[in-house]
Scaffold this active site. Structure first.
Site, PDB file in Angstrom:
ATOM      1  N   ARG A   1       0.291 -29.992 -15.157  1.00 58.18           N
ATOM      2  CA  ARG A   1       0.771 -31.348 -14.859  1.00 58.18           C
ATOM      3  C   ARG A   1       0.622 -31.711 -13.388  1.00 58.18           C
ATOM      4  O   ARG A   1       0.430 -32.873 -13.051  1.00 58.18           O
ATOM      5  CB  ARG A   1       2.254 -31.433 -15.223  1.00 58.18           C
ATOM      6  CG  ARG A   1       2.502 -32.119 -16.535  1.00 58.18           C
ATOM      7  CD  ARG A   1       3.970 -32.169 -16.800  1.00 58.18           C
ATOM      8  NE  ARG A   1       4.631 -30.946 -16.302  1.00 58.18           N
ATOM      9  CZ  ARG A   1       5.873 -30.616 -16.573  1.00 58.18           C
ATOM     10  NH1 ARG A   1       6.604 -31.404 -17.304  1.00 58.18           N
ATOM     11  NH2 ARG A   1       6.411 -29.508 -16.115  1.00 58.18           N
TER      12      ARG A   1
ATOM     13  N   LYS B   1       4.156 -14.178 -25.341  1.00 60.12           N
ATOM     14  CA  LYS B   1       5.513 -14.055 -25.823  1.00 60.12           C
ATOM     15  C   LYS B   1       6.435 -14.893 -24.924  1.00 60.12           C
ATOM     16  O   LYS B   1       6.045 -15.146 -23.790  1.00 60.12           O
ATOM     17  CB  LYS B   1       5.935 -12.596 -25.879  1.00 60.12           C
ATOM     18  CG  LYS B   1       6.287 -11.970 -24.511  1.00 60.12           C
ATOM     19  CD  LYS B   1       6.868 -10.615 -24.687  1.00 60.12           C
ATOM     20  CE  LYS B   1       8.349 -10.600 -24.481  1.00 60.12           C
ATOM     21  NZ  LYS B   1       8.790 -10.415 -23.088  1.00 60.12           N
TER      22      LYS B   1
ATOM     23  N   ASP C   1      13.613  -9.580 -25.856  1.00 64.16           N
ATOM     24  CA  ASP C   1      12.665  -9.512 -24.737  1.00 64.16           C
ATOM     25  C   ASP C   1      11.791  -8.259 -24.806  1.00 64.16           C
ATOM     26  O   ASP C   1      10.624  -8.291 -24.420  1.00 64.16           O
ATOM     27  CB  ASP C   1      13.453  -9.536 -23.418  1.00 64.16           C
ATOM     28  CG  ASP C   1      12.554  -9.601 -22.192  1.00 64.16           C
ATOM     29  OD1 ASP C   1      11.687 -10.499 -22.158  1.00 64.16           O
ATOM     30  OD2 ASP C   1      12.705  -8.770 -21.283  1.00 64.16           O
TER      31      ASP C   1
ATOM     32  N   HIS D   1       7.564  -5.131 -27.421  1.00 65.26           N
ATOM     33  CA  HIS D   1       6.939  -3.977 -26.779  1.00 65.26           C
ATOM     34  C   HIS D   1       7.326  -2.633 -27.433  1.00 65.26           C
ATOM     35  O   HIS D   1       6.462  -1.820 -27.744  1.00 65.26           O
ATOM     36  CB  HIS D   1       7.305  -3.916 -25.289  1.00 65.26           C
ATOM     37  CG  HIS D   1       6.982  -5.165 -24.528  1.00 65.26           C
ATOM     38  ND1 HIS D   1       5.890  -5.946 -24.810  1.00 65.26           N
ATOM     39  CD2 HIS D   1       7.598  -5.777 -23.484  1.00 65.26           C
ATOM     40  CE1 HIS D   1       5.849  -6.969 -23.958  1.00 65.26           C
ATOM     41  NE2 HIS D   1       6.883  -6.892 -23.161  1.00 65.26           N
TER      42      HIS D   1
ATOM     43  N   LYS E   1      17.518  -2.711 -18.116  1.00 60.54           N
ATOM     44  CA  LYS E   1      17.252  -3.091 -16.733  1.00 60.54           C
ATOM     45  C   LYS E   1      18.262  -2.389 -15.833  1.00 60.54           C
ATOM     46  O   LYS E   1      19.341  -2.000 -16.276  1.00 60.54           O
ATOM     47  CB  LYS E   1      17.399  -4.604 -16.579  1.00 60.54           C
ATOM     48  CG  LYS E   1      16.455  -5.359 -17.531  1.00 60.54           C
ATOM     49  CD  LYS E   1      15.738  -6.463 -16.838  1.00 60.54           C
ATOM     50  CE  LYS E   1      14.785  -7.183 -17.752  1.00 60.54           C
ATOM     51  NZ  LYS E   1      13.372  -6.872 -17.500  1.00 60.54           N
TER      52      LYS E   1
HETATM   53  C1  BG6 Z   1       8.089  -8.429 -20.125  1.00 55.89           C
HETATM   54  C2  BG6 Z   1       9.564  -8.695 -20.170  1.00 55.89           C
HETATM   55  O1  BG6 Z   1       7.491  -8.752 -21.348  1.00 55.89           O
HETATM   56  O2  BG6 Z   1       7.878  -7.046 -19.846  1.00 55.89           O
HETATM   57  C3  BG6 Z   1      10.208  -8.302 -18.859  1.00 55.89           C
HETATM   58  O3  BG6 Z   1       9.776 -10.080 -20.427  1.00 55.89           O
HETATM   59  C4  BG6 Z   1       9.889  -6.872 -18.516  1.00 55.89           C
HETATM   60  O4  BG6 Z   1      11.624  -8.497 -18.927  1.00 55.89           O
HETATM   61  C5  BG6 Z   1       8.387  -6.621 -18.596  1.00 55.89           C
HETATM   62  O5  BG6 Z   1      10.355  -6.625 -17.201  1.00 55.89           O
HETATM   63  C6  BG6 Z   1       8.067  -5.159 -18.423  1.00 55.89           C
HETATM   64  O6  BG6 Z   1       6.681  -4.997 -18.332  1.00 55.89           O
HETATM   65  P1  BG6 Z   1       6.029  -3.813 -17.510  1.00 55.89           P
HETATM   66  O7  BG6 Z   1       4.553  -3.992 -17.712  1.00 55.89           O
HETATM   67  O8  BG6 Z   1       6.464  -3.978 -16.087  1.00 55.89           O
HETATM   68  O9  BG6 Z   1       6.547  -2.548 -18.110  1.00 55.89           O
END
Ligand code: BG6
Length: 484
Positions: free
Chosen positions: A51, A148, A235, A240, A331
């Protein structure tokens, strides 16, 4: 090790959300690295679309700055940056209206692969798909890439699939889970299916349990408002960790081909048993004297969202019946470590008597950092004093074993974008896979909402809430230590 870069065909890549954080941190620097390696051909074109009012020249400055900040430390030949910037342009676009679409269609060249990266809020996916279709950009040569979160539950994921599938076939839709682009995650398949050594033991008969850990030291950072609506389950676990679980548990596909691999992953997800409430631990990091806690970070002092999850999961199939999989992610933990640990069962009979103690083979696959594998093997403790046994690690670091090329391994995003251009969907999630993952996740989340579950607080810099340790101790097991 010789690196073999095979250039992809010329393409046009349009990044919707081209001025956003993902474009700046990952997509643009990744493309530049592919350009320097010779994989992205000089005839390719990258168009940022967003935008913000910006000219081509201004977007090139944005691009150069993104590369300077996030491009990595590799030495770049003279002239490479200018050559790359020559391939970059910008269109001001209105996803919901008509603005910019004629110009975009004029810039996109005929007879080339067209990749459209939807690096925007999912609420715009439908509009973008619609506009692309209206402007004749949704033909056979078009591919769309979506990020995602792909929905927040089964219903919303179905709705997203429906809006995309209105104008694009499944073979044109690339749903990204960047974990699948990680070199070591793909290595899981190489280790399992490229060696004869592991596969015969890879089942409930020989494996006591499997641990999957994705631990982070960072907090929620500046993403508080997104994260608080999402939490660790949505998340990280639904995507993952689920992908890691699939790769570690799936049956060998007949070929390393997109649908063969994705069919096997889907079978794992569909075989997941519902999770018992007492097999779920949710946590939230507390504040310390010097650092804010989760609730301050997300600016919601009454938040019940989890920044940590641990779960015990069962896969109801012939291979895994009775073998628990323990998953944890969080985290503000002690270390940034992602690893999969396969703990094998005790030898069926010890010829050495009770004094020899209890010993087990443990295979730990480190996904990040210090990518590598360790296999604990039981041997005789040296010296006199009879047959005392000790477990010692066979430790392999991929960087040491493979040399400097291993360290420069392609980053997840750049590999995945090149796969989009090549038309290879093996490392992307299929629509039914995402829906199946939500179908398993939804009742877990609904369960804790119904029970008004309150996450346990945990100290930053530790291993998560005490209950996560208890989850394993109850079964006479323990988590592998998180090493800082
Ligand atoms: C993302 C999450 O998909 O993956 C984050 O939204 C997370 O919260 C991140 O920190 C972790 O990815 P990586 O590659 O740093 O392990």
């Amino acid at each position: 090790m010789v690196s073999r870069v095979i250039p992809v065909d010329p393409f046009d890549l349009v990044i919707f959300g081209g001025t956003g954080d993902l474009a700046r941190r990952k997509i643009i620097p990744g493309l530049f690295r592919r350009f320097c390696s010779g994989q992205m051909p000089p005839e390719a074109q990258i168009i940022g679309a967003a935008r913000s009012e910006m000219t081509d020249a201004e977007f090139r400055i944005f691009t150069a700055e993104a590369i300077a900040e996030f491009g990595g430390s590799a030495v770049v030949e003279d002239g490479m940056l200018d050559a790359f910037l020559d391939r970059v342009g910008y269109v001001v676009i209105d996803a919901k209206g008509e603005g910019g679409w004629k110009e975009l269609s004029a810039r996109v060249r005929d007879n080339l692969v067209h990749a459209f990266y939807f690096s925007v809020a999912p609420s715009l996916f439908g509009d973008l798909a619609e506009r692309l279709h209206e402007h004749g950009l949704a033909g056979d040569e078009a591919r769309i890439v979506v990020e995602k979160p792909f929905g927040k539950d089964l219903e919303s994921a179905r709705a997203l699939n429906a809006v995309l599938e209105k104008h694009f076939d499944e073979h044109q839709i690339y749903r990204i889970d960047h974990y699948l682009g990680k070199e070591t995650v793909q290595n899981l398949m190489a280790v399992r299916f490229g060696n004869v050594l592991f596969e015969p033991l890879w089942n409930a008969q020989y494996v006591d349990h499997i641990q999957i850990t994705v631990a982070e030291t960072v907090g929620v950072g500046g993403r508080g408002s997104y994260y608080d609506q999402s939490g660790a389950m949505r998340d990280m676990v639904q995507n993952h960790l689920m992908q890691l679980l699939c790769l570690i548990a799936m049956e060998p596909p007949a070929k390393f081909e997109p649908d063969a691999v994705r069919d096997e992953k889907l079978k794992v997800i569909r075989a997941l048993e519902p999770v018992e409430p007492h097999h779920i631990v949710r946590g939230q990091y507390a504040a310390t004297d010097t650092a804010s806690g989760y609730r301050q970070d997300v600016e919601n002092l009454r938040s019940f969202t989890e920044s940590f999850m641990a779960l015990k999961v069962h896969i109801s199939n012939w291979r895994w019946a009775g073998t628990p999989f323990y998953l944890r992610t969080g985290k503000k933990l002690k270390a940034r470590t992602s690893e999969i640990v396969v703990v094998f069962k005790d030898a069926p009979h010890s010829i050495f008597g009770v004094d020899a103690g209890r010993h087990r083979n443990v295979l730990a696959i480190r996904l990040q950092p210090n990518e590598g594998m360790t296999l604990d093997v039981t041997i005789k403790e040296p010296g006199p004093g009879g047959m005392r046994l000790v477990d010692v690690p066979l430790d392999m670091s991929f960087a040491e074993a493979l040399g400097p090329d291993a360290e420069q391994a392609t980053e997840a995003y750049e590999r995945l974008i090149m796969d989009v251009i090549r038309g290879n969907q093996t490392l992307f999630m299929r629509g039914d896979e995402v829906e199946a993952a939500w179908a398993w996740t939804d009742p877990i989340i609904e369960g804790w909402i119904r029970r008004s579950d309150v996450p346990k607080t945990y100290d930053p810099g530790g291993a998560g809430p005490e209950d996560a340790l208890v989850l394993m101790h109850r079964d006479g097991r323990r988590w592998r230590e998180l090493k800082a």
